[in-house]
Scaffold this motif. Structure first.
Motif, PDB file in Angstrom:
ATOM      1  N   LEU A  15       1.172  -1.616  -0.178  1.00 41.24           N
ATOM      2  CA  LEU A  15       0.121  -0.014  -0.318  1.00 41.24           C
ATOM      3  C   LEU A  15       0.710   1.365  -0.133  1.00 41.24           C
ATOM      4  N   LEU A  16       0.417   2.380  -0.917  1.00 42.14           N
ATOM      5  CA  LEU A  16       0.665   3.765  -0.172  1.00 42.14           C
ATOM      6  C   LEU A  16      -0.250   4.315   0.298  1.00 42.14           C
ATOM      7  N   ARG A  17       1.041   5.349   1.204  1.00 40.42           N
ATOM      8  CA  ARG A  17      -0.183   6.364   2.059  1.00 40.42           C
ATOM      9  C   ARG A  17       0.283   7.945   1.056  1.00 40.42           C
ATOM     10  N   ALA A  18      -0.787   8.941   2.027  1.00 38.85           N
ATOM     11  CA  ALA A  18      -1.379  10.075   1.104  1.00 38.85           C
ATOM     12  C   ALA A  18       0.306  10.947   1.379  1.00 38.85           C
ATOM     13  N   ASP A  19       0.933  10.874   2.826  1.00 40.36           N
ATOM     14  CA  ASP A  19       2.560  11.131   3.133  1.00 40.36           C
ATOM     15  C   ASP A  19       3.736  10.395   2.588  1.00 40.36           C
ATOM     16  N   GLY A  20       3.451   9.633   1.456  1.00 44.34           N
ATOM     17  CA  GLY A  20       4.471   9.277   0.585  1.00 44.34           C
ATOM     18  C   GLY A  20       5.179   8.307   0.971  1.00 44.34           C
ATOM     19  N   SER A  21       4.413   7.678   2.610  1.00 43.68           N
ATOM     20  CA  SER A  21       5.100   5.628   3.055  1.00 43.68           C
ATOM     21  C   SER A  21       4.282   4.710   1.963  1.00 43.68           C
ATOM     22  N   ALA A  22       5.173   4.151   1.926  1.00 45.24           N
ATOM     23  CA  ALA A  22       4.307   2.373   1.951  1.00 45.24           C
ATOM     24  C   ALA A  22       4.457   1.656   3.032  1.00 45.24           C
ATOM     25  N   ALA A  23       3.670   0.285   2.588  1.00 48.68           N
ATOM     26  CA  ALA A  23       4.047  -0.940   3.666  1.00 48.68           C
ATOM     27  C   ALA A  23       3.578  -1.882   2.272  1.00 48.68           C
ATOM     28  N   VAL A  24       4.388  -3.051   3.309  1.00 48.07           N
ATOM     29  CA  VAL A  24       3.956  -4.731   2.097  1.00 48.07           C
ATOM     30  C   VAL A  24       3.737  -5.762   3.627  1.00 48.07           C
ATOM     31  N   SER A  25       3.458  -6.496   3.337  1.00 43.78           N
ATOM     32  CA  SER A  25       3.001  -7.864   4.068  1.00 43.78           C
ATOM     33  C   SER A  25       4.608  -8.534   4.334  1.00 43.78           C
ATOM     34  N   ARG A  26       4.759  -8.580   5.508  1.00 39.51           N
ATOM     35  CA  ARG A  26       6.143  -9.299   5.755  1.00 39.51           C
ATOM     36  C   ARG A  26       6.971 -10.319   4.604  1.00 39.51           C
ATOM     37  N   THR A  27       5.337 -11.252   3.747  1.00 36.40           N
ATOM     38  CA  THR A  27       5.896 -12.111   2.772  1.00 36.40           C
ATOM     39  C   THR A  27       5.721 -11.942   1.535  1.00 36.40           C
ATOM     40  N   TRP A  28       5.736 -11.116   1.333  1.00 36.18           N
ATOM     41  CA  TRP A  28       5.419 -10.185   0.013  1.00 36.18           C
ATOM     42  C   TRP A  28       6.432 -10.409  -0.724  1.00 36.18           C
ATOM     43  N   ARG A  29       7.947 -10.375  -0.612  1.00 35.08           N
ATOM     44  CA  ARG A  29       8.618 -11.242  -1.352  1.00 35.08           C
ATOM     45  C   ARG A  29       8.734 -12.551  -1.742  1.00 35.08           C
ATOM     46  N   ASP A  30       8.382 -12.748  -0.597  1.00 40.02           N
ATOM     47  CA  ASP A  30       8.235 -14.416  -1.486  1.00 40.02           C
ATOM     48  C   ASP A  30       6.679 -14.761  -1.794  1.00 40.02           C
ATOM     49  N   LEU A  31       6.613 -14.017  -2.742  1.00 39.55           N
ATOM     50  CA  LEU A  31       5.041 -14.646  -3.841  1.00 39.55           C
ATOM     51  C   LEU A  31       5.913 -15.152  -4.914  1.00 39.55           C
ATOM     52  N   PRO A  32       6.789 -14.640  -5.220  1.00 42.76           N
ATOM     53  CA  PRO A  32       7.870 -12.996  -5.228  1.00 42.76           C
ATOM     54  C   PRO A  32       7.094 -12.274  -5.366  1.00 42.76           C
ATOM     55  N   ALA A  33       7.178 -10.949  -5.372  1.00 37.21           N
ATOM     56  CA  ALA A  33       7.042  -9.252  -5.106  1.00 37.21           C
ATOM     57  C   ALA A  33       7.573  -8.351  -5.138  1.00 37.21           C
ATOM     58  N   GLU A  34       7.935  -7.206  -5.483  1.00 34.34           N
ATOM     59  CA  GLU A  34       8.417  -6.352  -4.973  1.00 34.34           C
ATOM     60  C   GLU A  34       7.342  -5.155  -5.106  1.00 34.34           C
ATOM     61  N   LEU A  35       7.628  -4.024  -4.582  1.00 32.02           N
ATOM     62  CA  LEU A  35       7.724  -2.149  -4.355  1.00 32.02           C
ATOM     63  C   LEU A  35       9.133  -1.827  -4.748  1.00 32.02           C
ATOM     64  N   PHE A  36       8.458  -0.788  -6.007  1.00 36.76           N
ATOM     65  CA  PHE A  36       9.857  -0.315  -6.425  1.00 36.76           C
ATOM     66  C   PHE A  36       9.812   1.542  -4.868  1.00 36.76           C
ATOM     67  N   THR A  37       9.891   0.734  -4.143  1.00 34.59           N
ATOM     68  CA  THR A  37      10.078   2.240  -3.416  1.00 34.59           C
ATOM     69  C   THR A  37      11.304   1.203  -1.574  1.00 34.59           C
ATOM     70  N   ALA A  38      11.283   2.512  -0.524  1.00 34.37           N
ATOM     71  CA  ALA A  38      11.713   1.495   0.651  1.00 34.37           C
ATOM     72  C   ALA A  38      10.631   1.308   1.318  1.00 34.37           C
ATOM     73  N   PRO A  39       9.482   0.679   1.281  1.00 34.03           N
ATOM     74  CA  PRO A  39       8.587   0.133   2.602  1.00 34.03           C
ATOM     75  C   PRO A  39       8.516   0.303   3.492  1.00 34.03           C
ATOM     76  N   ARG A  40       7.839  -0.093   4.727  1.00 38.63           N
ATOM     77  CA  ARG A  40       7.416  -0.522   5.761  1.00 38.63           C
ATOM     78  C   ARG A  40       7.634  -1.995   5.554  1.00 38.63           C
ATOM     79  N   ARG A  41       7.903  -3.072   6.767  1.00 37.85           N
ATOM     80  CA  ARG A  41       6.938  -4.264   6.365  1.00 37.85           C
ATOM     81  C   ARG A  41       5.474  -4.425   7.042  1.00 37.85           C
ATOM     82  N   ASP A  42       5.112  -4.154   7.351  1.00 36.67           N
ATOM     83  CA  ASP A  42       3.852  -5.238   8.148  1.00 36.67           C
ATOM     84  C   ASP A  42       3.412  -6.296   8.404  1.00 36.67           C
ATOM     85  N   ARG A  43       2.226  -6.363   9.770  1.00 31.81           N
ATOM     86  CA  ARG A  43       1.957  -7.543  10.009  1.00 31.81           C
ATOM     87  C   ARG A  43       3.155  -8.914   9.693  1.00 31.81           C
TER      88      ARG A  43
END
Length: 326
Positions: A298-326
């Motif tokens: 997800l992306l927020r209005a303040d420009g921050s981002a977050a991904v699930s802890r297992t996001w990269r295992d899908l595999p998947a990538e978000l082209f930013t520096a997200p915080r890992r949640d959940r």
């Protein structure tokens, strides 16, 4: 979202329209004309039941009080077989978000101008009527279902927009499997349902509108499952007006830290669709605690981002520096 290319062998594309949007079905062999007609008839029947934009749909007739009352005064909506799956999902989403996802919030969208005529004109006095906080009927208090039969305590507009498109994609996939199509990619206007031998590389597009240009900001690879997106700029018609509501207040989600775009990956398209919307009004951890098995970015209005802890295992990538949640 878009697939970078149809997976190997799925070279035949059938273009159609459903839920007011362009869809595409990719298969190994062409879908015959007779089967296409049959599938289109089933899609039309789905919309005759669920579309709040069709004057004679079942949900519109229920909202207008045009269905007979039961002896106890309730209104029973006899839904197509299998509808309990969608109703169960809404029960779970409603509970997991403390009522902030609510199929009865369709009345709020109408009051804000996102109506069947697409007037995009806010109704007089809307602020005093919006949301559960002002007495709009809620799913928990006004609706119950017995298997495939939905029962309303009073006339109310049922809007399954948060998960209905994904549910229809799941139905279409089941119909294709009945016709012995074991591999397919269903592109439901950007929400993708995949079942094929080779992983499909899917680009996650930045929302259009303000500050967005549709550029790819991430990727997901899937061979089986669904990825759905939701964003505040996708259906927006004025300052602060868009289609993703907090059903408690009846107002579009907003704020400096508000989610502006979300992507959810799940086994079914209905769950991915519903969760991509729920991420705007609920903490990801609360959705996981409700036993939803999913991944997200997800992306927020303040420009921050977050991904699930297992996001990269899908595999998947978000082209930013997200915080890992959940």
């Amino acid at each position: 979202m878009r697939a970078s290319q149809a997976p190997g062998g799925l070279r035949h594309a059938w273009q159609l329209e459903a839920t007011g949007c362009p869809w595409a079905v990719h298969t190994r062999s062409p879908v015959p004309s007779a089967l296409r007609r049959q599938l289109l008839a089933r899609i039309d029947a789905f919309e005759d039941t669920w579309s709040r934009f069709r004057p004679e749909s079942l949900v519109r007739r229920a909202a207008a009080g045009r269905l007979a009352r039961e002896p106890d005064g309730t209104i029973a909506l006899p839904l197509p077989p299998g509808s309990a799956t969608l109703l169960d999902l809404y029960d779970r989403l409603h509970a997991a978000t403390d009522g902030r996802i609510d199929p009865l919030a369709g009345a709020d969208l109408v009051a804000l101008g996102y109506d069947a005529a697409y007037s995009f004109v806010v109704r007089d006095g809307a602020a005093q009527r919006l949301g559960a906080v002002h007495g709009r009927p809620t799913w928990a208090a006004c609706a119950r279902h017995d298997d495939d039969q939905l029962v309303l305590r009073e006339p109310a507009l049922v809007d399954v927009g948060a998960a209905g498109k994904g549910f229809l994609a799941d139905l279409l996939a089941a119909w294709l499997r009945e016709a012995e199509y074991e591999e397919y990619l269903i592109d439901a206007a950007g929400d993708l349902l995949v079942r094929c031998d080779q992983p499909v590389r899917i680009g996650l597009e930045r929302p259009g509108g303000r500050g967005g240009d549709g550029a790819v900001v991430g990727i997901v690879e899937l061979a089986a499952g669904a990825v759905c997106a939701s964003g505040v700029s996708h259906r927006a018609w004025g300052p602060g007006l868009h289609h993703i509501l907090d059903a408690h207040t009846g107002l579009p989600v907003a704020g400096a830290n508000a989610v502006v775009a979300a992507w959810a990956v799940a086994d079914t398209c209905a769950q991915a669709d519903g969760l991509a919307t729920a991420l705007f009004v609920a903490d990801p951890a609360s959705l996981a605690a409700a036993r939803f098995a999913y991944d997200f970015a997800l992306l927020r209005a303040d420009g921050s981002a977050a991904v699930s802890r297992t996001w990269r295992d899908l595999p998947a990538e978000l082209f930013t520096a997200p915080r890992r949640d959940r």
